[in-house]
Design a protein around this motif. Sequence first.
Motif, mmCIF file in Angstrom:
data_model
loop_
_atom_site.group_PDB
_atom_site.id
_atom_site.type_symbol
_atom_site.label_atom_id
_atom_site.label_comp_id
_atom_site.label_asym_id
_atom_site.label_seq_id
_atom_site.Cartn_x
_atom_site.Cartn_y
_atom_site.Cartn_z
ATOM 1 N N VAL A 178 74.018 -9.028 35.578
ATOM 2 C CA VAL A 178 73.953 -8.923 34.183
ATOM 3 C C VAL A 178 71.197 -9.026 34.560
ATOM 4 O O VAL A 178 71.368 -8.239 34.227
ATOM 5 N N GLY A 182 71.597 -5.415 36.319
ATOM 6 C CA GLY A 182 72.554 -4.916 36.399
ATOM 7 C C GLY A 182 73.208 -4.371 38.124
ATOM 8 O O GLY A 182 74.096 -3.972 38.323
ATOM 9 N N LEU A 237 78.322 -4.475 37.961
ATOM 10 C CA LEU A 237 79.447 -5.557 36.912
ATOM 11 C C LEU A 237 80.248 -3.964 36.976
ATOM 12 O O LEU A 237 80.465 -3.227 36.805
ATOM 13 N N LYS A 242 82.248 -6.502 32.491
ATOM 14 C CA LYS A 242 82.183 -6.308 31.107
ATOM 15 C C LYS A 242 82.879 -6.580 29.695
ATOM 16 O O LYS A 242 82.237 -6.958 28.757
ATOM 17 N N GLY A 246 80.943 -9.666 29.275
ATOM 18 C CA GLY A 246 79.512 -8.511 28.594
ATOM 19 C C GLY A 246 78.241 -9.133 28.739
ATOM 20 O O GLY A 246 78.015 -10.732 28.633
ATOM 21 N N THR A 247 77.532 -9.015 28.317
ATOM 22 C CA THR A 247 75.791 -9.298 27.666
ATOM 23 C C THR A 247 76.074 -10.841 26.716
ATOM 24 O O THR A 247 74.954 -11.689 26.490
ATOM 25 N N VAL A 305 78.748 -5.741 24.674
ATOM 26 C CA VAL A 305 78.612 -4.800 25.731
ATOM 27 C C VAL A 305 77.541 -4.167 25.595
ATOM 28 O O VAL A 305 76.800 -3.506 26.909
ATOM 29 N N ASP A 306 77.338 -2.991 24.805
ATOM 30 C CA ASP A 306 76.534 -2.349 24.725
ATOM 31 C C ASP A 306 74.967 -3.094 24.877
ATOM 32 O O ASP A 306 73.530 -1.700 23.859
ATOM 33 N N SER A 323 82.926 -9.727 23.348
ATOM 34 C CA SER A 323 81.722 -10.623 24.139
ATOM 35 C C SER A 323 80.859 -11.517 24.488
ATOM 36 O O SER A 323 80.872 -11.871 24.450
#
Length: 350
Positions: A178, A182, A237, A242, A246-247, A305-306, A323
């Motif tokens: 990440v 990515g 990922l 995810k 996730g982020t 995540v987004d 996440s």
Amino acid sequence: MPSNRKRRTNASEVESTPSARRRRIQSEEPDSSATNSEDDGPSAPTSTDAMVKKMVRLAIASEYSRLPIRRNDISAKVLGEQGSRQFKSVFEQAQQIMKQRFGMEMTELPAREKVTITQRRAAQKTEKPSSANKSWIVTSTLPLPYRSPEILIPTKAPSLYTESTYTGLYSFIIALIVLNGGTLAEQKLDRYLARTNAEVATPVDRTDKLLQRLCKEGYIIKTREMDGGEEVVEYVLGPRGKIEVGTGGVAGLVRIVYGKDQGDHENLTQLQREDLEDFEAKLGRSLGIDPAAVRASGVDGASDVDGNAQVNENGEGREAPRSSGPIRSRRGPHQEDEEEDASSEEYEEE
């Protein structure tokens, strides 16, 4: 003699009356219904409740082995031919039971991204994917205060040490991918692993087998593509990575590594607060998200995540997303890589 024949005739006439026929039919009906119930068998899914229970068992068993819950498996193992049109009702009732009794829910996995040129060209030729290809994993629905490591400890199967080590390893590798935009080249990943003395083996398994397991379970995806006559191997990922990390999970890991995860920032000096804000700005740029707001009670607004910061218009933080860290509440034993599971699907792109 004539009198005897007459009595027999009267008896047959009495039996043939409508009331006698009704009594015979009523006496035979229980026997026929019992026979039908024995022929049907108790194991046939004749009610929605039975299918809901099967759905919950399938979800927990699949997540125990880190297998995605696929729509095809639900149709074959839960609904059958009799309940093919009851998917929505059964799924919603199973979700309700899992939230109320287990503190978990089934979260849909995102579709695999088309990374390589070959995949993008193939996607343009194909029609819209069918809903039969959907899959889910089990995630926790517990409130944020109950998701601390002291409460949600790793499972003891196969052992507490093995499971916690595996969680740390895949979180570290996902964070590398990440933070590198990515996509991470195989050679670059090898250099990162060499810095941690994990280029050959890890406490869980050999490094090559560990990466194969991560690809198989959907944490990462290995892609291969020819570029100028050379094969380019990269890692991206995966769907489970995810949702499970996730982020937000990567941001939390970075804060812990840099010592910026302290919960109380009320007594910070102006210089310390500016340093923390600068750190959050750099972290936001690295993750491609808006920087989180720094509040007196701690860093707020972990991103999902987004990459959407969880801060509302008034600057008040909302509940952290699912996440914000590893969210699996049940772990399954490690299955040997040599054993092939017919119901599992390789996430690795050959």
